[in-house]
Write an enzyme that holds these catalytic residues in place. Structure first.
Site, PDB file in Angstrom:
ATOM      1  N   CYS A 294       0.836  -1.201   0.000  1.00  0.00           N
ATOM      2  CA  CYS A 294       0.000   0.000   0.000  1.00  0.00           C
ATOM      3  C   CYS A 294       0.871   1.252   0.000  1.00  0.00           C
ATOM      4  O   CYS A 294       1.415   1.627   1.038  1.00  0.00           O
ATOM      5  CB  CYS A 294      -0.904  -0.037   1.237  1.00  0.00           C
ATOM      6  SG  CYS A 294      -1.947   1.407   1.410  1.00  0.00           S
TER       7      CYS A 294
ATOM      8  N   CYS B 299      -0.448   4.332   1.993  1.00  0.00           N
ATOM      9  CA  CYS B 299      -0.275   4.185   3.434  1.00  0.00           C
ATOM     10  C   CYS B 299       1.190   4.338   3.844  1.00  0.00           C
ATOM     11  O   CYS B 299       1.508   5.008   4.818  1.00  0.00           O
ATOM     12  CB  CYS B 299      -0.722   2.802   3.888  1.00  0.00           C
ATOM     13  SG  CYS B 299      -2.114   2.130   3.011  1.00  0.00           S
ATOM     14  N   ASP B 300       2.076   3.686   3.119  1.00  0.00           N
ATOM     15  CA  ASP B 300       3.453   3.554   3.603  1.00  0.00           C
ATOM     16  C   ASP B 300       4.484   4.405   2.860  1.00  0.00           C
ATOM     17  O   ASP B 300       5.610   4.546   3.341  1.00  0.00           O
ATOM     18  CB  ASP B 300       3.871   2.071   3.547  1.00  0.00           C
ATOM     19  CG  ASP B 300       3.002   1.223   4.461  1.00  0.00           C
ATOM     20  OD1 ASP B 300       2.522   1.757   5.474  1.00  0.00           O
ATOM     21  OD2 ASP B 300       2.781   0.037   4.161  1.00  0.00           O
TER      22      ASP B 300
HETATM   23  C1  LIG Z   1       0.225  -3.448   4.806  1.00  0.00           C
HETATM   24  C2  LIG Z   1      -0.989  -2.569   4.684  1.00  0.00           C
HETATM   25  C3  LIG Z   1      -0.939  -1.293   5.221  1.00  0.00           C
HETATM   26  C4  LIG Z   1      -2.055  -0.468   5.132  1.00  0.00           C
HETATM   27  N1  LIG Z   1      -1.970   0.772   5.673  1.00  0.00           N
HETATM   28  C5  LIG Z   1      -3.044   1.606   5.630  1.00  0.00           C
HETATM   29  C6  LIG Z   1      -2.981   2.911   6.195  1.00  0.00           C
HETATM   30  O1  LIG Z   1      -1.960   3.342   6.731  1.00  0.00           O
HETATM   31  N2  LIG Z   1      -4.095   3.673   6.088  1.00  0.00           N
HETATM   32  C7  LIG Z   1      -5.253   3.255   5.480  1.00  0.00           C
HETATM   33  O2  LIG Z   1      -6.233   3.984   5.466  1.00  0.00           O
HETATM   34  N3  LIG Z   1      -5.322   2.023   4.917  1.00  0.00           N
HETATM   35  C8  LIG Z   1      -4.261   1.193   4.982  1.00  0.00           C
HETATM   36  N4  LIG Z   1      -4.323  -0.044   4.389  1.00  0.00           N
HETATM   37  C9  LIG Z   1      -5.567  -0.435   3.688  1.00  0.00           C
HETATM   38  C10 LIG Z   1      -6.659  -0.775   4.724  1.00  0.00           C
HETATM   39  O3  LIG Z   1      -6.157  -1.692   5.659  1.00  0.00           O
HETATM   40  C11 LIG Z   1      -7.897  -1.342   4.027  1.00  0.00           C
HETATM   41  O4  LIG Z   1      -8.384  -0.407   3.104  1.00  0.00           O
HETATM   42  C12 LIG Z   1      -9.009  -1.658   5.056  1.00  0.00           C
HETATM   43  O5  LIG Z   1      -8.551  -2.572   6.014  1.00  0.00           O
HETATM   44  C13 LIG Z   1     -10.241  -2.246   4.382  1.00  0.00           C
HETATM   45  O6  LIG Z   1     -11.151  -2.610   5.371  1.00  0.00           O
HETATM   46  P1  LIG Z   1     -12.261  -3.732   5.137  1.00  0.00           P
HETATM   47  O7  LIG Z   1     -12.969  -3.891   6.433  1.00  0.00           O
HETATM   48  O8  LIG Z   1     -13.044  -3.400   3.928  1.00  0.00           O
HETATM   49  O9  LIG Z   1     -11.474  -5.054   4.742  1.00  0.00           O
HETATM   50  P2  LIG Z   1     -10.293  -5.858   5.484  1.00  0.00           P
HETATM   51  O10 LIG Z   1      -9.503  -5.010   6.372  1.00  0.00           O
HETATM   52  O11 LIG Z   1      -9.617  -6.596   4.391  1.00  0.00           O
HETATM   53  O12 LIG Z   1     -11.083  -6.889   6.401  1.00  0.00           O
HETATM   54  C14 LIG Z   1     -11.812  -7.940   5.831  1.00  0.00           C
HETATM   55  C15 LIG Z   1     -11.932  -9.037   6.867  1.00  0.00           C
HETATM   56  O13 LIG Z   1     -12.837 -10.032   6.391  1.00  0.00           O
HETATM   57  C16 LIG Z   1     -12.365 -11.308   6.741  1.00  0.00           C
HETATM   58  N5  LIG Z   1     -12.926 -12.312   5.818  1.00  0.00           N
HETATM   59  C17 LIG Z   1     -12.702 -12.405   4.480  1.00  0.00           C
HETATM   60  N6  LIG Z   1     -13.408 -13.444   3.978  1.00  0.00           N
HETATM   61  C18 LIG Z   1     -14.076 -14.003   5.021  1.00  0.00           C
HETATM   62  C19 LIG Z   1     -14.967 -15.126   5.145  1.00  0.00           C
HETATM   63  N7  LIG Z   1     -15.304 -15.874   4.091  1.00  0.00           N
HETATM   64  N8  LIG Z   1     -15.463 -15.425   6.379  1.00  0.00           N
HETATM   65  C20 LIG Z   1     -15.133 -14.673   7.468  1.00  0.00           C
HETATM   66  N9  LIG Z   1     -14.287 -13.618   7.414  1.00  0.00           N
HETATM   67  C21 LIG Z   1     -13.775 -13.283   6.202  1.00  0.00           C
HETATM   68  C22 LIG Z   1     -10.848 -11.183   6.595  1.00  0.00           C
HETATM   69  O14 LIG Z   1     -10.183 -12.184   7.353  1.00  0.00           O
HETATM   70  C23 LIG Z   1     -10.612  -9.761   7.128  1.00  0.00           C
HETATM   71  O15 LIG Z   1     -10.323  -9.750   8.505  1.00  0.00           O
HETATM   72  C24 LIG Z   1      -3.242  -0.916   4.485  1.00  0.00           C
HETATM   73  C25 LIG Z   1      -3.297  -2.212   3.966  1.00  0.00           C
HETATM   74  C26 LIG Z   1      -2.194  -3.036   4.067  1.00  0.00           C
HETATM   75  C27 LIG Z   1      -2.271  -4.433   3.532  1.00  0.00           C
END
Ligand SMILES: Cc1cc2nc3c(=O)[nH]c(=O)nc-3n(C[C@H](O)[C@H](O)[C@H](O)COP(=O)(O)OP(=O)(O)OC[C@H]3O[C@@H](n4cnc5c(N)ncnc54)[C@H](O)[C@@H]3O)c2cc1C
Length: 311
Positions: free
Chosen positions: A138, A141-142
């Site tokens: 990302c 983010c980083d």
């Molecule tokens: C290394 C890294 C650094 C980042 N840094 C930043 C930052 O500094 N600032 C920022 O704004 N964003 C950052 N991001 C992006 C940010 O983390 C994502 O945009 C955000 O987490 C998305 O949220 P979400 O809830 O949509 O999905 P996610 O965070 O992906 O959560 C989805 C969840 O659903 C669960 N899941 C999936 N399928 C299933 C299933 N079938 N059954 C049960 N559970 C399931 C997964 O295990 C996961 O825990 C970063 C991402 C990464 C990878």
């Protein structure tokens, strides 16, 4: 488990990242009996990063694990039930939705899908261990952590090039490591990348290992034409070989685009009544914690309107 045995909830949320936890906070504060199912780590992708600097309310930044802990605590305060179970199937039963996990089955009136995306990994030694410690997926983010550093971007498509161009705002030098001798990316990005003096290219090359004790120090890079393996010193490795939404198990249930992102309207409503999608798993412009949190609240409010309309 047979149909009659399934516990029934007003709302089920799949995924415990920021979108899911925010949705849970809102639905439970509105007094809807809600179950959140998380298949892996609560907190989702943000748990993989050491410092989040662009989430409002934390002027000095916050670690992903701390932000996740706080969100979970806040969501649970209003009675959110949480189960550590991966969902494998969702089926419609009239207006009800049957959600099957590997352990159990549940019924709900409204379903919010918050399953996020996963970054495609290279799958080499050191990649997992050094994620958040120089290995990143990302740049928004980083990127700012790599001010005046020499870094690499792995990949040759649109996202690799746009991210590499963005990273030149911070880094002293960005080397694009690509397994072919030509890029896949759209011509305009190629032109911009070739014209940028900070961007260098390592063609016909694949990363075989990411090395470093606490942080990334170098990569072992193989030339696929000659077979020669060389050590390449770098302080950061941004990997953009594609991302995919975690929506495979929902194929055929809700409308998706060709990449598998769930198509919703502005209220996070999918093509199926009573099924909503929020956060990174849905088709949208930006995928961040702020947008996930915004989606989570929108979807929860839309659920509230949907359930009230059924009364
Ligand atoms: C290394 C890294 C650094 C980042 N840094 C930043 C930052 O500094 N600032 C920022 O704004 N964003 C950052 N991001 C992006 C940010 O983390 C994502 O945009 C955000 O987490 C998305 O949220 P979400 O809830 O949509 O999905 P996610 O965070 O992906 O959560 C989805 C969840 O659903 C669960 N899941 C999936 N399928 C299933 C299933 N079938 N059954 C049960 N559970 C399931 C997964 O295990 C996961 O825990 C970063 C991402 C990464 C990878």
């Amino acid at each position: 488990m047979k149909g009659g045995d399934s516990k029934t909830y007003e709302v089920i949320i799949i995924g415990g990242g920021p979108a899911g936890m925010t949705a849970g906070l809102y639905t439970t504060r509105s007094r809807f009996q809600t179950l959140l199912l998380e298949g892996a780590l609560f907190g989702g992708q943000m748990t993989t990063t050491d410092l989040i600097e662009n989430y409002p309310g934390f002027p000095q930044g916050v670690s992903g694990s701390e932000l996740s802990r706080l969100m979970e605590e806040q969501a649970k305060r209003f009675g959110l039930e949480i189960a550590n179970q991966e969902v494998m199937e969702v089926k419609l039963e009239g207006e009800m939705k049957r959600v099957r996990t590997y352990e159990s089955a549940y019924l709900c009136e409204a379903l919010i899908i918050c399953t996020g995306t996963e970054y495609r990994k290279i799958g080499v030694p050191g990649e997992k261990e050094l994620t958040g410690k120089g290995v990143s997926f990302c740049s928004t983010c980083d990127g700012p952590f790599f001010q005046d550093r020499k870094i690499v971007v792995v990949g040759g498509g649109d996202s690799a090039l746009t991210e590499a161009l963005y990273l030149t705002k911070f880094a002293q030098e960005v080397t694009i490591i690509h397994r072919r001798d030509a890029l896949r990316a759209t011509k305009i990005y190629q032109e911009r990348a070739f014209a940028n003096p900070k961007i260098k290219f390592l063609w016909n090359s694949v990363v075989e290992e990411i090395k470093g004790d606490d942080v990334v120090g170098s990569l072992m890079v193989k030339n696929v034409k000659t077979g020669e393996v060389k050590e390449f010193e770098t302080e950061g490795a941004f990997i953009f070989i594609g991302i995919s939404p975690k929506t495979q198990f929902l194929k055929g249930l809700v409308q998706m685009d060709e990449a598998g992102y769930i198509i919703t309207n502005a209220n996070c409503e999918t093509s199926v009544k009573g099924i909503f999608a929020a956060g990174d798993c849905r088709k949208q412009l930006l995928r961040q914690i702020t947008t996930a949190v915004g989606d989570g609240s929108t979807a929860a409010f839309a659920v509230e309107k949907y359930l009230e309309g059924k009364e």
